[in-house]
Design an enzyme around this catalytic site. Structure first.
Site, PDB file in Angstrom:
ATOM      1  CE  LYS A 279      -3.305   2.223   3.172  1.00 59.88           C
ATOM      2  NZ  LYS A 279      -4.022   2.038   4.459  1.00 59.88           N
TER       3      LYS A 279
ATOM      4  CB  SER B 253      -7.163   1.922   7.127  1.00 63.61           C
ATOM      5  OG  SER B 253      -7.694   3.217   7.217  1.00 63.61           O
TER       6      SER B 253
ATOM      7  CB  SER C   2      -6.733   4.400   4.082  1.00 67.39           C
ATOM      8  OG  SER C   2      -5.868   3.751   5.004  1.00 67.39           O
TER       9      SER C   2
END
Length: 482
Positions: free
Chosen positions: A71, A172, A148
């Site tokens: 990520k 997230s 996220s």
């Protein structure tokens, strides 16, 4: 190996096939590159890549040759540009070294092939940063992939990867796991290294791990990365046995509390509440004591503490970017709510921060008391199934406090475990009438990952999800995990 065979295997099974010599790691990488590209055309989940070849990794690791993605936030790899979802970084900065967790991923043998999308600086429950565009949900591309860690989750759900990096400061890991029908474990604070750039990200609320399709993959990865480095602020005792050994182990007879009403008072979709109740019935039928109960805390104080800590941390992160790049943050290079939160964060005093940390302590003590009476707390992961794209618009003209409230009203159940530092896991145990996954959250006291994994593995067997496949998937074959 063809793309159908590749997409049918979780990380554990894929590692075994590679280790057997049935297929080479290079052949698997070729298929994975094709799969990532195919999924990304529909989902817009890739911030960088797929690369022509994987980043370097240990050929002796447990997951040697298993395709992976990182990520675009907190963790970074040497030589790979990072943008953190913000236009403030332009085309990105190139870190000269790995973070500690990236070192662990390489040592585990994970073959990193891409960087995945995230909202701007991670402060959203979706992944629709202006820097990348909207990441779409493979179950219904009109809906959000969550955030996220939405890019990672979308690729794993679509079969393009068996497992991918994720991190969690307010939900997230768990929110995108719920949106995409995946397993998402937020470990105990300090369990997984965040250094050397951070000691305890987001004042201790931020943690690292991954999203996966199976409990065994999550447990095995935790075994590989849960280590301490010199200078870490926390050194946690290792588990009594490997976490992978908890998969299939008897959890014993537990005291489980169930809570389906949002502490915020915000709306909870009845289908989500019913999914939690169904899980409670399965657990009760298995012999556990299940009853309605909840930690009791004052939501407005809890929310304000989150607001102060998130905005203060965001302002500090932006200041670091400004110093690193020489580019000043402004409404021209930050989304509107990001800019509003940065401005508020710059106004926070030492007394404001002290009061917020005091409020966190109050909540943590209440949660600690609660978990002397109950072993686990069962809740929804999100208030609703995955929201339509644009519903959590970080570029909306909202004041900082209004944005925080808007965000936490949509994701009311996850932040408690970030403030307390305790672990929680989201499991894809329900499905809405519209065919969207519904995540159910189990949380426990600090350092209870072993128990969570035992119960999660039981529910994976009792309420299996492996045969479910989203509308956007790289394979036409039915998913079967060997």
């Amino acid at each position: 190996m063809n793309i159908d065979e590749y997409a049918s295997l979780d990380a554990t099974a894929l590692a075994a096939v590679i280790a057997s010599g049935e297929v080479t790691a290079d052949e698997v990488a070729e298929v994975a590159i094709e799969a990532i590209g195919k999924a990304d055309q529909e989902l817009n989940a890739v911030a960088d890549g797929p690369f022509e070849r994987p980043l370097g990794y240990s050929r002796d690791g447990r997951f040697a040759g298993v395709p992976f993605a990182i990520k675009d936030l907190v963790l970074h790899a040497a030589g790979v540009p990072t943008r953190m979802g913000t236009r403030l970084l332009g085309k990105g900065v190139v870190p000269p070294a790995d973070t500690h967790l990236m070192e662990r991923f390489r040592a585990a043998g994970l073959a990193t092939l891409a960087v995945t999308t995230t909202p701007e600086l991670g402060f959203n429950g979706n992944s629709e940063a202006l820097a990348y565009g909207s990441t779409r949900n493979p179950w219904n591309t009109a809906h959000s992939a969550g955030g996220s860690s939405g890019g990672s989750a979308a690729l794993v759900a679509a079969g393009a990867l068996p497992i991918a990096h994720a991190n969690d400061g307010g939900g997230s890991i768990r929110v995108p796991a719920a949106c995409n029908g995946l397993v998402g474990l937020k470990p105990t604070r300090g369990r997984v290294p965040a250094g050397p750039d951070f000691a305890d990200p987001l004042y201790g609320m931020g943690v690292e791990l991954a999203v996966s399709r199976t409990v065994r993959d999550t447990a095995a990865l935790l075994d590989e990365v849960a280590v301490s480095y010199p200078g870490d602020p926390y050194v946690l005792a290792p588990p009594a046995r490997p976490w992978l050994d908890e998969v299939g182990a008897d959890p014993g007879r537990l005291r489980i509390a169930v809570h389906t009403e949002a502490w915020s008072g915000s709306y909870v979709d009845p289908e989500v509440a019913r999914a939690v109740e169904a899980v409670a019935q399965v657990l009760e039928a298995a012999g556990h004591h299940v009853e309605r109960a909840t930690p009791v805390f004052e939501w407005e104080s809890f929310l304000h503490a989150n607001h102060v800590l998130w905005c203060g941390f965001l302002a500090g992160a932006v200041a670091g970017i400004e110093e690193m790049t020489g580019v000043a943050a402004s409404p021209e290079n930050l989304e509107r709510t990001s800019w509003a939160c940065v401005e508020y964060g710059r106004s926070i005093s030492a007394m404001d921060l002290t009061a917020a940390l005091g409020a966190v302590n109050v909540v943590s003590r209440e949660a600690g008391r609660f978990f002397t009476e109950y072993d686990l707390l069962l809740t929804p992961t999100m208030n609703t199934p995955a929201l339509p794209l644009g519903r959590l618009d970080a570029n909306a003209d909202l004041a900082a406090a209004d944005w925080t409230r808007h965000l936490f009203d949509a994701c009311s159940f996850t932040p408690l475990f970030n403030q307390t530092g305790a672990p929680a896991i989201s499991l894809p145990l329900g499905q809405s009438s519209q065919g969207l996954p519904i995540g159910v959250q189990l949380g426990g006291p600090v350092c209870s990952e072993s128990l969570l994994l035992r119960v999660a593995a039981y529910l994976e067997e009792a309420m299996p999800w492996a045969d479910r496949r989203p509308a956007v998937h790289v394979s036409e074959a039915r998913q079967v995990l060997r």
